[in-house]
Design a protein around this motif. Structure first.
Motif, short mmCIF file in Angstrom:
data_model
loop_
_atom_site.label_atom_id
_atom_site.label_comp_id
_atom_site.label_asym_id
_atom_site.label_seq_id
_atom_site.Cartn_x
_atom_site.Cartn_y
_atom_site.Cartn_z
N ARG A 110 0.81 -1.14 -0.04
CA ARG A 110 -0.12 -0.11 -0.13
C ARG A 110 1.04 1.25 0.08
O ARG A 110 0.68 2.35 -0.63
CB ARG A 110 -0.98 0.08 1.31
CG ARG A 110 -2.02 -0.75 1.05
CD ARG A 110 -3.11 -0.73 1.97
NE ARG A 110 -2.79 -0.81 3.44
CZ ARG A 110 -2.54 -1.76 4.17
NH1 ARG A 110 -3.04 -3.17 3.61
NH2 ARG A 110 -2.34 -1.93 5.58
N ARG A 111 1.92 1.26 0.84
CA ARG A 111 3.09 2.45 0.65
C ARG A 111 3.37 2.58 -0.53
O ARG A 111 3.37 3.84 -0.90
CB ARG A 111 3.82 2.21 1.70
CG ARG A 111 3.30 2.27 3.31
CD ARG A 111 4.77 2.45 4.31
NE ARG A 111 5.32 1.11 4.70
CZ ARG A 111 4.78 0.18 5.37
NH1 ARG A 111 3.78 0.35 6.13
NH2 ARG A 111 5.68 -0.90 5.45
N GLU A 112 3.92 1.48 -1.16
CA GLU A 112 4.62 1.70 -2.51
C GLU A 112 3.56 2.03 -3.47
O GLU A 112 3.89 2.97 -4.49
CB GLU A 112 5.23 0.43 -2.80
CG GLU A 112 6.52 0.22 -2.21
CD GLU A 112 7.43 -0.91 -2.83
OE1 GLU A 112 7.30 -0.85 -4.06
OE2 GLU A 112 8.14 -1.56 -2.16
N LEU A 113 2.30 1.64 -3.35
CA LEU A 113 1.49 2.32 -4.46
C LEU A 113 1.13 3.68 -4.27
O LEU A 113 0.70 4.51 -5.26
CB LEU A 113 0.02 1.46 -4.23
CG LEU A 113 0.13 -0.22 -4.71
CD1 LEU A 113 -1.22 -0.82 -4.55
CD2 LEU A 113 0.22 0.07 -6.32
N ALA A 114 0.94 3.95 -2.79
CA ALA A 114 0.56 5.71 -2.47
C ALA A 114 1.81 6.26 -3.28
O ALA A 114 1.70 7.31 -3.86
CB ALA A 114 0.50 5.78 -1.26
N GLN A 115 3.18 5.93 -2.94
CA GLN A 115 4.21 6.69 -3.61
C GLN A 115 4.14 6.65 -5.22
O GLN A 115 4.48 7.77 -5.79
CB GLN A 115 5.56 5.94 -3.30
CG GLN A 115 5.94 6.29 -1.73
CD GLN A 115 7.14 5.38 -1.45
OE1 GLN A 115 7.69 4.51 -1.98
NE2 GLN A 115 7.64 5.63 -0.12
N HIS A 116 3.71 5.66 -5.87
CA HIS A 116 3.65 5.54 -7.38
C HIS A 116 2.56 6.61 -7.65
O HIS A 116 2.82 7.31 -8.68
CB HIS A 116 3.46 4.38 -7.87
CG HIS A 116 4.76 3.59 -7.70
ND1 HIS A 116 5.76 3.61 -8.37
CD2 HIS A 116 4.90 2.31 -6.86
CE1 HIS A 116 6.66 2.64 -8.31
NE2 HIS A 116 6.38 1.97 -7.10
N GLU A 117 1.50 6.59 -6.99
CA GLU A 117 0.20 7.51 -7.33
C GLU A 117 0.83 8.96 -7.14
O GLU A 117 0.40 9.62 -7.93
CB GLU A 117 -0.96 7.10 -6.67
CG GLU A 117 -2.11 7.88 -6.72
CD GLU A 117 -2.75 7.72 -8.03
OE1 GLU A 117 -3.40 8.60 -8.60
OE2 GLU A 117 -2.25 6.94 -8.79
N ALA A 118 1.61 9.26 -6.10
CA ALA A 118 1.86 10.55 -5.83
C ALA A 118 2.93 11.12 -7.05
O ALA A 118 2.82 12.11 -7.30
CB ALA A 118 2.60 10.74 -4.39
N LEU A 123 3.93 14.20 -12.00
CA LEU A 123 4.87 14.10 -13.02
C LEU A 123 3.97 13.92 -14.38
O LEU A 123 2.96 13.16 -14.15
CB LEU A 123 5.97 13.14 -13.46
CG LEU A 123 7.19 13.44 -12.15
CD1 LEU A 123 8.06 12.12 -12.32
CD2 LEU A 123 7.80 14.59 -12.45
N GLY A 124 4.38 14.27 -15.60
CA GLY A 124 3.58 14.09 -16.76
C GLY A 124 4.13 14.41 -18.07
O GLY A 124 5.49 14.75 -18.00
N TYR A 125 3.65 14.09 -19.27
CA TYR A 125 4.50 14.38 -20.40
C TYR A 125 3.60 15.38 -21.21
O TYR A 125 2.23 15.30 -21.19
CB TYR A 125 4.60 13.38 -21.17
CG TYR A 125 5.32 12.18 -20.59
CD1 TYR A 125 7.03 12.24 -20.63
CD2 TYR A 125 5.20 11.39 -19.51
CE1 TYR A 125 7.82 11.52 -19.93
CE2 TYR A 125 5.80 10.61 -19.01
CZ TYR A 125 7.14 10.52 -19.21
OH TYR A 125 8.26 9.71 -18.66
N ALA A 133 6.55 18.85 -14.91
CA ALA A 133 6.04 18.65 -13.38
C ALA A 133 4.69 19.35 -13.09
O ALA A 133 4.46 20.06 -13.77
CB ALA A 133 7.15 18.98 -12.53
N GLY A 134 4.23 18.78 -12.22
CA GLY A 134 2.84 19.55 -11.66
C GLY A 134 1.79 19.29 -12.50
O GLY A 134 0.98 19.84 -12.69
N SER A 135 1.73 17.99 -13.27
CA SER A 135 0.52 17.53 -13.91
C SER A 135 -0.56 16.87 -13.22
O SER A 135 -0.53 15.79 -13.57
CB SER A 135 0.90 17.21 -15.44
OG SER A 135 1.46 15.98 -15.07
#
Length: 143
Positions: A110-118, A123-125, A133-135
């Motif tokens: 759960r912690r890792e999934l939350a980090q990936h979601e954050a 980040l975005g493209y 950043a910030g998308s």
């Protein structure tokens, strides 16, 4: 009040499960059977934990509790079978460690999934494939 009828024990003999050697043997057999049932349920529990089947494990808990209550409510005849009780304790302790490891693994996931979601939200493209950043909205903009 006495029990008279076709199923009543003959007068002067102990009733099934009563005193004497036969009653003690019956109580001992009942206790050993319940102890085997508890051990079997603990083995099933181990398999469910190893498979990570939390839904089945939740349903299994009620059966285990009932079997354990039955074992406790049936005192063993004579000397308590310490070896059997120690086997049950050892198996239960093993399952407790396995369940703790399962729960810690789930918490880590759960912690890792939350980090990936954050990170995904930060980040975005853009349309040209450049990292921005910030998308947080899903639509990327150039900073």
């Amino acid at each position: 009040m006495t029990e008279d009828g076709p199923n009543a024990p003959p007068r002067g003999t102990p009733a099934a499960g009563g005193g004497g050697r036969i009653g003690a043997a019956l109580r001992g057999a009942a206790w050993r059977g319940r102890a085997r049932q508890v051990r079997a349920l603990l083995e099933e529990e181990r398999e469910l934990i190893l498979r990570g089947d939390l839904k089945a494990l939740a349903g299994h808990a009620a059966r285990s509790r009932t079997a354990l209550d039955d074992l406790v409510s049936t005192p063993p005849a004579g000397e308590a079978p310490q070896r059997e009780l120690e086997r049950i304790r050892t198996t239960a302790a093993r399952n407790r460690r396995l369940l703790s490891a399962l729960m810690e693994g789930a918490a880590e996931a759960r912690r890792e999934l939350a980090q990936h979601e954050a990170a995904r939200k930060r980040l975005g493209y853009d349309r040209s494939g450049e990292l921005v950043a910030g998308s947080g909205s899903g639509r990327s903009r150039r900073a």
